[in-house]
Design a protein around this motif. Sequence first.
Motif, PDB file in Angstrom:
ATOM      1  N   UNK A 144       0.833  -1.215   0.000  1.00  0.00           N
ATOM      2  CA  UNK A 144       0.000   0.000   0.000  1.00  0.00           C
ATOM      3  C   UNK A 144       0.859   1.253   0.000  1.00  0.00           C
ATOM      4  N   UNK A 145       1.984   1.200   0.709  1.00  0.00           N
ATOM      5  CA  UNK A 145       2.865   2.356   0.774  1.00  0.00           C
ATOM      6  C   UNK A 145       3.523   2.695  -0.548  1.00  0.00           C
ATOM      7  N   UNK A 146       3.658   1.702  -1.435  1.00  0.00           N
ATOM      8  CA  UNK A 146       4.323   1.950  -2.722  1.00  0.00           C
ATOM      9  C   UNK A 146       3.367   2.454  -3.796  1.00  0.00           C
ATOM     10  N   UNK A 147       2.082   2.566  -3.487  1.00  0.00           N
ATOM     11  CA  UNK A 147       1.122   3.037  -4.492  1.00  0.00           C
ATOM     12  C   UNK A 147       1.454   4.446  -4.972  1.00  0.00           C
ATOM     13  N   UNK A 148       2.204   5.196  -4.158  1.00  0.00           N
ATOM     14  CA  UNK A 148       2.611   6.538  -4.552  1.00  0.00           C
ATOM     15  C   UNK A 148       3.517   6.566  -5.770  1.00  0.00           C
ATOM     16  N   UNK A 149       4.041   5.402  -6.179  1.00  0.00           N
ATOM     17  CA  UNK A 149       4.890   5.341  -7.364  1.00  0.00           C
ATOM     18  C   UNK A 149       4.086   5.432  -8.655  1.00  0.00           C
ATOM     19  N   UNK A 197      -5.878   2.172 -10.216  1.00  0.00           N
ATOM     20  CA  UNK A 197      -7.132   1.674  -9.640  1.00  0.00           C
ATOM     21  C   UNK A 197      -7.233   0.153  -9.735  1.00  0.00           C
ATOM     22  N   UNK A 198      -6.778  -0.399 -10.856  1.00  0.00           N
ATOM     23  CA  UNK A 198      -6.810  -1.862 -11.004  1.00  0.00           C
ATOM     24  C   UNK A 198      -5.889  -2.526  -9.977  1.00  0.00           C
ATOM     25  N   UNK A 199      -4.754  -1.910  -9.716  1.00  0.00           N
ATOM     26  CA  UNK A 199      -3.833  -2.437  -8.715  1.00  0.00           C
ATOM     27  C   UNK A 199      -4.463  -2.416  -7.319  1.00  0.00           C
ATOM     28  N   UNK A 200      -5.119  -1.307  -6.974  1.00  0.00           N
ATOM     29  CA  UNK A 200      -5.814  -1.210  -5.677  1.00  0.00           C
ATOM     30  C   UNK A 200      -6.890  -2.287  -5.585  1.00  0.00           C
ATOM     31  N   UNK A 201      -7.680  -2.453  -6.656  1.00  0.00           N
ATOM     32  CA  UNK A 201      -8.718  -3.482  -6.683  1.00  0.00           C
ATOM     33  C   UNK A 201      -8.152  -4.880  -6.511  1.00  0.00           C
ATOM     34  N   UNK A 237       7.043   2.640 -15.150  1.00  0.00           N
ATOM     35  CA  UNK A 237       6.610   3.119 -13.828  1.00  0.00           C
ATOM     36  C   UNK A 237       6.049   1.980 -12.981  1.00  0.00           C
ATOM     37  N   UNK A 238       5.223   1.130 -13.587  1.00  0.00           N
ATOM     38  CA  UNK A 238       4.669  -0.021 -12.854  1.00  0.00           C
ATOM     39  C   UNK A 238       5.787  -0.977 -12.443  1.00  0.00           C
ATOM     40  N   UNK A 239       6.737  -1.151 -13.328  1.00  0.00           N
ATOM     41  CA  UNK A 239       7.864  -2.040 -13.045  1.00  0.00           C
ATOM     42  C   UNK A 239       8.730  -1.480 -11.918  1.00  0.00           C
ATOM     43  N   UNK A 240       8.954  -0.173 -11.946  1.00  0.00           N
ATOM     44  CA  UNK A 240       9.769   0.457 -10.908  1.00  0.00           C
ATOM     45  C   UNK A 240       9.077   0.407  -9.548  1.00  0.00           C
ATOM     46  N   UNK A 247       3.083 -12.268  -2.580  1.00  0.00           N
ATOM     47  CA  UNK A 247       1.837 -12.232  -3.361  1.00  0.00           C
ATOM     48  C   UNK A 247       1.606 -10.875  -4.028  1.00  0.00           C
ATOM     49  N   UNK A 248       1.998  -9.799  -3.364  1.00  0.00           N
ATOM     50  CA  UNK A 248       1.787  -8.461  -3.930  1.00  0.00           C
ATOM     51  C   UNK A 248       2.735  -8.208  -5.092  1.00  0.00           C
ATOM     52  N   UNK A 249       3.960  -8.749  -5.016  1.00  0.00           N
ATOM     53  CA  UNK A 249       4.890  -8.655  -6.150  1.00  0.00           C
ATOM     54  C   UNK A 249       4.309  -9.400  -7.350  1.00  0.00           C
ATOM     55  N   UNK A 250       3.749 -10.593  -7.101  1.00  0.00           N
ATOM     56  CA  UNK A 250       3.148 -11.384  -8.185  1.00  0.00           C
ATOM     57  C   UNK A 250       2.003 -10.612  -8.835  1.00  0.00           C
ATOM     58  N   UNK A 251       1.163  -9.941  -8.004  1.00  0.00           N
ATOM     59  CA  UNK A 251       0.053  -9.146  -8.555  1.00  0.00           C
ATOM     60  C   UNK A 251       0.573  -8.007  -9.419  1.00  0.00           C
ATOM     61  N   UNK A 252       1.610  -7.331  -8.938  1.00  0.00           N
ATOM     62  CA  UNK A 252       2.167  -6.211  -9.714  1.00  0.00           C
ATOM     63  C   UNK A 252       2.751  -6.693 -11.035  1.00  0.00           C
ATOM     64  N   UNK A 253       3.481  -7.797 -11.004  1.00  0.00           N
ATOM     65  CA  UNK A 253       4.065  -8.343 -12.232  1.00  0.00           C
ATOM     66  C   UNK A 253       2.952  -8.760 -13.196  1.00  0.00           C
TER      67      UNK A 253
END
Length: 429
Positions: A144-149, A180-184, A369-372, A407-413
């Motif tokens: 949640x803290x990294x959503x600012x990226x 928004x999709x990432x938050x969801x 940006x998503x990757x970073x 799990x959150x890294x997997x979701x981001x990837x």
Amino acid sequence: MIGITMFFVALGMLLIGFPVAYIFGGVALWFGVYAEGPDMFAFMPFRIQSIMENTVLMAVPLFVFMGIVLQKTRLAEQLLESMGKLFGGVRGGLAISTVLVGALLAASTGVVGASVVAMGLISLPVMLKYNYDKKLACGTICASGTLGQIIPPSIILIILGDVMGIPVGDLFQAAIMPGFILIGAYVLYILVYTYLKPSAAPALPMDLDDGTRREQVFKALKAIIPPLALILVVLGSIFAGIATPTESSALGGVGALLLALIYRQFSWKMVYNSAIETVKVTAMVFAILLGASAFSMAFSYTGGEEIVEHYLSNLPGGAMGFLLLSMLAILILGFFIDFVEISFIIVPILLPAAELLGIAPVWFAILIAMNLQTSFLTPPFGFSLFYLKGVAPPNVRTLDIYKGVVPFIIMQVAIVISILLFPGFYGLV
């Protein structure tokens, strides 16, 4: 091959732990003088002047100032407390409220370290008190803290806009849907996880009458509306074409001071301390930028750019092969080095090949940006992991944090892959 050797020398020194700005500047000076002589750097003062006169980069200190002022107004604390009570009766409610507060803090402050530390100090002890699974609690806070990226106004989007020559407003608009999709995805994961394993995030005992419930809703709205209004002013002025990102960042700074007055946290000492911290962060970014500018000039003049461009533009698979390789390279580098270094050094190396292959620049920028953002979570050097470990209770081990973020890294990837395969769905091509 001097330019390629120069790149790997700089990368090796980064991994050892030398100061970043000195590495880029020092390696560029040594290799540049060796290859071309001191005349290579005759135009360096003009590069420095162009950086100093860059109006886009003026948004960086202003947005940083806005974030630091809001951090000092107890905004995060009030948001977490009120949202936690509001969602506490739902299984996994504290974790869901942490994600939603992280999104609000991302859009109003954009400072990853401040968000993770604030939620680590306030939310983590409450989740542990109510027997939340340590891995779930730690993973939720770090992610949640990294959503600012990715959620505007993001410093990384401003930097990428400058490096890639894209209007920052276009990047802000393009980043909203992936954000928004990432938050969801985070909220859905928490709901599914707690459904399959109820003991991992039990609901808080809620013995409330209607009046108390109404009070809690009112308190939550009172905590949410001021930062939400600031977000609407900052982003709305950009999207409506009323103000440039630089102008809206100034609005954000003034708005943050007004919120400090509303929360009765305003003092000249607070403004002074916020300004000092802003100068420190901005000086770090611009020092790296100056070193990176010298590095990219030496890399280009020694022939490294031509070799990389030729190699990358002739990869099997064309544009998709290039994108897959570049995303994999950025993901791996994110394990070891900061997003600022990647933006200023790696992106300019990749950019000529991307232009040659006809890749839409906004699509490429959002992918980066998503990757970073993922780089903040990836062990062993993910900054969010260090931020949380620094404020976590002694019974929370580093291994708990590492396991929690997987799990959150997997979701981001997965979302990066979806943007790569279906850019039309996100409106990026």
